[in-house]
Design a protein around this motif. Structure first.
Motif, PDB file in Angstrom:
ATOM      1  N   CYS A 183     -73.263  29.355 -18.104  1.00  0.00           N
ATOM      2  CA  CYS A 183     -73.320  28.965 -16.689  1.00  0.00           C
ATOM      3  C   CYS A 183     -71.943  28.701 -16.094  1.00  0.00           C
ATOM      4  N   PHE A 184     -70.901  29.273 -16.690  1.00  0.00           N
ATOM      5  CA  PHE A 184     -69.536  28.960 -16.257  1.00  0.00           C
ATOM      6  C   PHE A 184     -69.322  29.255 -14.772  1.00  0.00           C
ATOM      7  N   LYS A 185     -69.907  30.335 -14.255  1.00  0.00           N
ATOM      8  CA  LYS A 185     -69.723  30.697 -12.850  1.00  0.00           C
ATOM      9  C   LYS A 185     -70.329  29.679 -11.889  1.00  0.00           C
ATOM     10  N   LEU A 186     -71.251  28.864 -12.391  1.00  0.00           N
ATOM     11  CA  LEU A 186     -71.951  27.915 -11.520  1.00  0.00           C
ATOM     12  C   LEU A 186     -71.228  26.585 -11.370  1.00  0.00           C
ATOM     13  N   LEU A 187     -70.262  26.319 -12.242  1.00  0.00           N
ATOM     14  CA  LEU A 187     -69.751  24.971 -12.382  1.00  0.00           C
ATOM     15  C   LEU A 187     -68.906  24.535 -11.197  1.00  0.00           C
ATOM     16  N   ASN A 188     -69.186  23.308 -10.720  1.00  0.00           N
ATOM     17  CA  ASN A 188     -68.307  22.691  -9.733  1.00  0.00           C
ATOM     18  C   ASN A 188     -67.183  21.962 -10.463  1.00  0.00           C
ATOM     19  N   GLU A 189     -66.341  21.273  -9.742  1.00  0.00           N
ATOM     20  CA  GLU A 189     -65.146  20.671 -10.350  1.00  0.00           C
ATOM     21  C   GLU A 189     -65.488  19.676 -11.450  1.00  0.00           C
ATOM     22  N   SER A 190     -66.452  18.796 -11.194  1.00  0.00           N
ATOM     23  CA  SER A 190     -66.803  17.797 -12.209  1.00  0.00           C
ATOM     24  C   SER A 190     -67.491  18.460 -13.404  1.00  0.00           C
ATOM     25  N   GLU A 191     -68.282  19.497 -13.154  1.00  0.00           N
ATOM     26  CA  GLU A 191     -68.958  20.203 -14.237  1.00  0.00           C
ATOM     27  C   GLU A 191     -67.969  21.007 -15.082  1.00  0.00           C
TER      28      GLU A 191
END
Length: 305
Positions: free
Chosen positions: A254-262
């Motif tokens: 899910c790397f493409k989905l990650l926001n800054e905190s994720e």
């Protein structure tokens, strides 16, 4: 509509969609619900507060406030997903097998990510009561290699979507579903008839091979992670922690989905694995004739560690 409770990825999954090949669990404790219903997908399209990400040419997601994620295929709204529920749009018009293919892949990967798991694009087998993880780019042969181990008597833990529990003392792999995706040529190589095995969906010749008779349904501690590289050689290469981190990040489903905190959490999870688990490169020669030798060098590598 009657719901059945299945068990996969360490979760009790109550589903209105029946999966005949998957374990049924008699329990009143439910972690995840899968149901048909209104997904509000049309509302998410016009929302101003959305983030859109393409997972593949035809598959995209829209992330709304509160981390509700909507999955589209070919601009058809398929699922709405949060951390404990997958809602299926009943009016997609998709073939049931193709719907299940999207559900077992992208939809479950997203749900597991929302539950705080590290999700890798990888396979795993049970060797010596430990999880041996096999990862690499799409099409490199993860499933073929895993199936070779399976044919040698090793139990499959998961295929394609691998979820890891990051613990303080060890990292464990949750078993997924007792099936593995294989091309007909792979099945023929092991002297079986692909015509007797159901297609994943009507848009591909790939098959869902049922391994319920040789499946590991209990989570296992990770012994070693191997990243496959096609080099024409058959050997195992030790790599430094920095390269190991990069390989894990690249394989994060899910790397493409990650926001800054994720992103920060993903780095922390990958770092925890590198600090506890050997990560190596498994160089391969892409031929069926080399598969037995490949299994042997992995067996020797595991025995010496």
């Amino acid at each position: 509509m009657r719901s059945i409770t299945h068990y996969a990825h360490g979760l009790n999954i109550k589903s209105e969609l029946f999966f005949p090949e998957f374990p049924i669990k008699e329990t009143s404790n439910v972690d995840v619900f899968i149901r048909f219903g209104k997904t509000n997908l049309s509302n998410s399209i016009s929302s101003k507060n959305i983030r859109e990400v393409y997972l593949s040419k035809f598959t995209k997601i829209k992330i709304t406030s509160g981390n509700l994620i909507h999955l589209f295929w070919n601009d058809i709204g398929i699922f709405s997903i949060n951390n404990n529920e997958i809602i299926i749009n009943p009016k997609t018009g998709l073939n049931l097998n193709f719907l299940k293919f999207l559900l077992f892949g992208h939809a479950f990967a997203i749900l597991l990510h929302l539950r705080g798991r590290l999700v890798l694009h990888a396979n795993a087998i049970n060797m010596d009561n430990n999880a041996i993880v096999i990862s690499g780019v799409s099409g490199i042969g993860k499933s073929t290699i895993s199936f070779t181990f399976h044919q040698k008597g090793y139990k499959l833990l998961c295929d394609d979507v691998l979820s890891i529990n990051i613990g303080k003392k060890c990292q464990t792999v949750y078993p997924s579903f007792p099936r593995i995706k294989l091309w007909p040529d792979v099945i023929r190589n092991f002297e079986e008839d692909p015509g007797m095995i159901p297609k994943i969906h009507n848009k591909t010749s790939k098959r869902f091979y049922n391994v319920s008779g040789n499946f590991s349904d209990i989570e296992k501690q990770i012994k070693t992670i191997y990243f496959i590289k096609e080099t024409g050689n058959i050997k195992i290469e030790e790599i430094n922690p920095q390269k190991a981190m990069m390989e894990l990040i690249k394989s994060s489903y899910c790397f493409k989905l990650l926001n800054e905190s994720e992103l920060s959490e993903n780095l922390s999870q990958c770092s925890a694995i590198v600090n506890k688990v050997p990560v190596k490169i498994l160089e391969v020669e892409k031929s069926y004739e080399s598969l037995n030798k490949l299994v042997e060098i992995v067996e020797k590598d595991i025995l010496k560690n």
